[in-house]
Motif scaffolding. Structure first.
Motif, PDB file in Angstrom:
ATOM      1  N   ALA A 209       0.849  -1.195   0.000  1.00  0.00           N
ATOM      2  CA  ALA A 209       0.000   0.000   0.000  1.00  0.00           C
ATOM      3  C   ALA A 209       0.879   1.238   0.000  1.00  0.00           C
ATOM      4  N   GLU A 210       0.449   2.229  -0.753  1.00  0.00           N
ATOM      5  CA  GLU A 210       1.056   3.557  -0.685  1.00  0.00           C
ATOM      6  C   GLU A 210       0.045   4.481  -0.041  1.00  0.00           C
ATOM      7  N   VAL A 211       0.394   5.041   1.103  1.00  0.00           N
ATOM      8  CA  VAL A 211      -0.519   5.899   1.860  1.00  0.00           C
ATOM      9  C   VAL A 211      -0.050   7.342   1.709  1.00  0.00           C
ATOM     10  N   ARG A 212      -0.917   8.181   1.124  1.00  0.00           N
ATOM     11  CA  ARG A 212      -0.577   9.582   0.887  1.00  0.00           C
ATOM     12  C   ARG A 212      -1.309  10.460   1.885  1.00  0.00           C
ATOM     13  N   PHE A 213      -0.589  11.407   2.451  1.00  0.00           N
ATOM     14  CA  PHE A 213      -1.134  12.253   3.513  1.00  0.00           C
ATOM     15  C   PHE A 213      -1.693  13.554   2.941  1.00  0.00           C
ATOM     16  N   TYR A 214      -2.921  13.904   3.383  1.00  0.00           N
ATOM     17  CA  TYR A 214      -3.580  15.110   2.899  1.00  0.00           C
ATOM     18  C   TYR A 214      -3.828  16.145   3.985  1.00  0.00           C
ATOM     19  N   HIS A 215      -4.133  15.690   5.214  1.00  0.00           N
ATOM     20  CA  HIS A 215      -4.538  16.652   6.234  1.00  0.00           C
ATOM     21  C   HIS A 215      -4.379  16.028   7.616  1.00  0.00           C
ATOM     22  N   TYR A 216      -3.876  16.830   8.560  1.00  0.00           N
ATOM     23  CA  TYR A 216      -3.765  16.402   9.958  1.00  0.00           C
ATOM     24  C   TYR A 216      -5.099  16.661  10.645  1.00  0.00           C
ATOM     25  N   LEU A 217      -5.637  15.633  11.298  1.00  0.00           N
ATOM     26  CA  LEU A 217      -6.966  15.740  11.906  1.00  0.00           C
ATOM     27  C   LEU A 217      -6.896  15.983  13.410  1.00  0.00           C
ATOM     28  N   ARG A 218      -6.147  15.141  14.115  1.00  0.00           N
ATOM     29  CA  ARG A 218      -6.077  15.274  15.575  1.00  0.00           C
ATOM     30  C   ARG A 218      -4.889  14.469  16.102  1.00  0.00           C
ATOM     31  N   PRO A 219      -4.447  14.756  17.341  1.00  0.00           N
ATOM     32  CA  PRO A 219      -3.346  13.974  17.916  1.00  0.00           C
ATOM     33  C   PRO A 219      -3.803  12.566  18.299  1.00  0.00           C
ATOM     34  N   GLU A 220      -2.842  11.675  18.397  1.00  0.00           N
ATOM     35  CA  GLU A 220      -3.127  10.328  18.882  1.00  0.00           C
ATOM     36  C   GLU A 220      -3.463  10.418  20.375  1.00  0.00           C
ATOM     37  N   ARG A 221      -4.437   9.627  20.810  1.00  0.00           N
ATOM     38  CA  ARG A 221      -4.788   9.656  22.231  1.00  0.00           C
ATOM     39  C   ARG A 221      -5.253   8.278  22.682  1.00  0.00           C
ATOM     40  N   LYS A 222      -5.194   8.083  23.969  1.00  0.00           N
ATOM     41  CA  LYS A 222      -5.627   6.823  24.560  1.00  0.00           C
ATOM     42  C   LYS A 222      -7.075   6.948  25.005  1.00  0.00           C
ATOM     43  N   PHE A 223      -7.897   5.951  24.642  1.00  0.00           N
ATOM     44  CA  PHE A 223      -9.305   5.944  25.021  1.00  0.00           C
ATOM     45  C   PHE A 223      -9.538   4.936  26.144  1.00  0.00           C
ATOM     46  N   ALA A 224     -10.557   5.206  26.929  1.00  0.00           N
ATOM     47  CA  ALA A 224     -10.848   4.355  28.085  1.00  0.00           C
ATOM     48  C   ALA A 224     -11.350   2.978  27.663  1.00  0.00           C
ATOM     49  N   SER A 225     -11.935   2.891  26.479  1.00  0.00           N
ATOM     50  CA  SER A 225     -12.494   1.620  26.020  1.00  0.00           C
ATOM     51  C   SER A 225     -12.559   1.608  24.499  1.00  0.00           C
ATOM     52  N   LEU A 226     -12.743   0.418  23.942  1.00  0.00           N
ATOM     53  CA  LEU A 226     -12.912   0.305  22.492  1.00  0.00           C
ATOM     54  C   LEU A 226     -14.190   1.003  22.032  1.00  0.00           C
ATOM     55  N   LEU A 227     -15.191   1.016  22.884  1.00  0.00           N
ATOM     56  CA  LEU A 227     -16.447   1.682  22.541  1.00  0.00           C
ATOM     57  C   LEU A 227     -16.226   3.194  22.396  1.00  0.00           C
TER      58      LEU A 227
END
Length: 310
Positions: A268-286
């Protein structure tokens, strides 16, 4: 295009048009140099991009460096730009300690039969970086080749350079990065099996582990377009370590819109277009699923607007 780690010896009557530099990113400034060099094809010159397999700064200061392009990516982009020969010369101790005049005589004159040379105004080469455009012009008179000092492209008041691109990439300014490069920043890799947790929340993803030498924007979620085989898919990609599920390696995890195919093992070639938000840890998969629904809605709208403009 010929790609080689050795400086070739051209045929006796063959002449070359050459440009020299590090060429990390092959940004718009580099493309200007290559465009100048390509004009000499009308004079039956072989066009040559001369660079090194590693940055001289890495060799000199023993610091590993992340690059905007892998050697393989640089090779492909150079070919797409119409370059005849790409030389990634090994930056050995012998080359590092070669005097500038000897570099010109041995590589440019003796082997490449240079007729035309395009360099930037700040180009330096040879032992202790004593070689410069003025020296090249003097030697051009002696060895019958012309030197064109190509003024740098600017973005506002700043010159376009690999350093400038890296700084913007580190800030996550993807649109600016793409404008400086003249193409979408991208990475490649084989789609591998992840933990398949995405499937449990109805968001199947394609996971790839990028080259360790590749420089990345800050960890976070980006709007991306992926090319897999002959197909392209809009989507959202997480760059990072997926803190919610505690991965221990940097990966690129992409949810592809409108794709239900088995893609494992494909590149796969993944091309970047726009930054959306920082990576973060969530309390649950939900909770993660709720945020991904928001991200995907923004992504679909972004690409719908983009398609409309096109």
């Amino acid at each position: 295009m010929i790609y080689t780690n050795e400086v070739p010896v051209l045929k006796a009557q063959e002449r070359s048009a050459v440009t020299l530099g590090k060429f990390d990113g092959l940004h718009r400034g580099h493309q200007k140099l290559i465009a100048c060099m390509k004009q000499k094809k009308k004079e039956n010159c072989t066009t040559v991009v001369f660079t090194f397999d590693v940055s001289p700064l890495v060799k000199l200061y023993h610091k590993p460096a992340k690059t905007l392009l892998t050697n393989e990516e640089r090779q492909e982009l150079a070919e797409n730009l119409g370059v005849d020969v790409l030389i990634a010369c090994p930056f050995t101790d012998a080359v590092m300690n070669m005097e500038a005049e000897e570099f010109v005589k041995e590589f440019l004159v003796k082997r490449l039969h240079v007729s035309y040379l395009a360099v930037g105004p700040d180009f330096r080469f040879g032992h202790e970086r004593k070689g410069n455009p003025e020296l090249l012009k003097q030697m051009g008179t002696q060895y019958d080749f012309t030197v064109e000092v190509v003024e740098k492209l600017t973005d506002g008041t700043r010159e376009i350079s690999s350093t400038y691109v890296r700084e913007e990439l580190e800030e996550g300014h993807i649109e600016k990065v793409n404008a400086l490069l003249g193409y979408q920043y991208f990475t490649r890799g084989e789609i591998v099996h992840g933990r398949q947790l995405g499937r449990t929340i109805g968001v199947p993803t394609a996971n790839l582990i990028p080259p360790v030498s590749k420089k990345f924007p800050p960890n976070g979620v980006y709007l991306t377009r992926s090319k897999i085989g002959e197909k392209e898919y809009d989507g959202i990609s997480n760059v990072g370590y997926k803190p919610t599920v505690k991965e221990n390696f940097l990966g690129v995890e992409t949810y592809l819109f409108n794709c239900n195919e088995d893609l494992y093992g494909q590149e796969a070639e993944v091309r970047f277009y726009h930054y959306l938000r920082p990576e973060r840890k969530f309390a649950s998969l939900l909770e993660l699923k709720g945020q991904l629904d928001i991200d995907m809605a923004k992504g679909r709208q972004f690409f719908a607007d983009l398609h409309e403009k096109l």
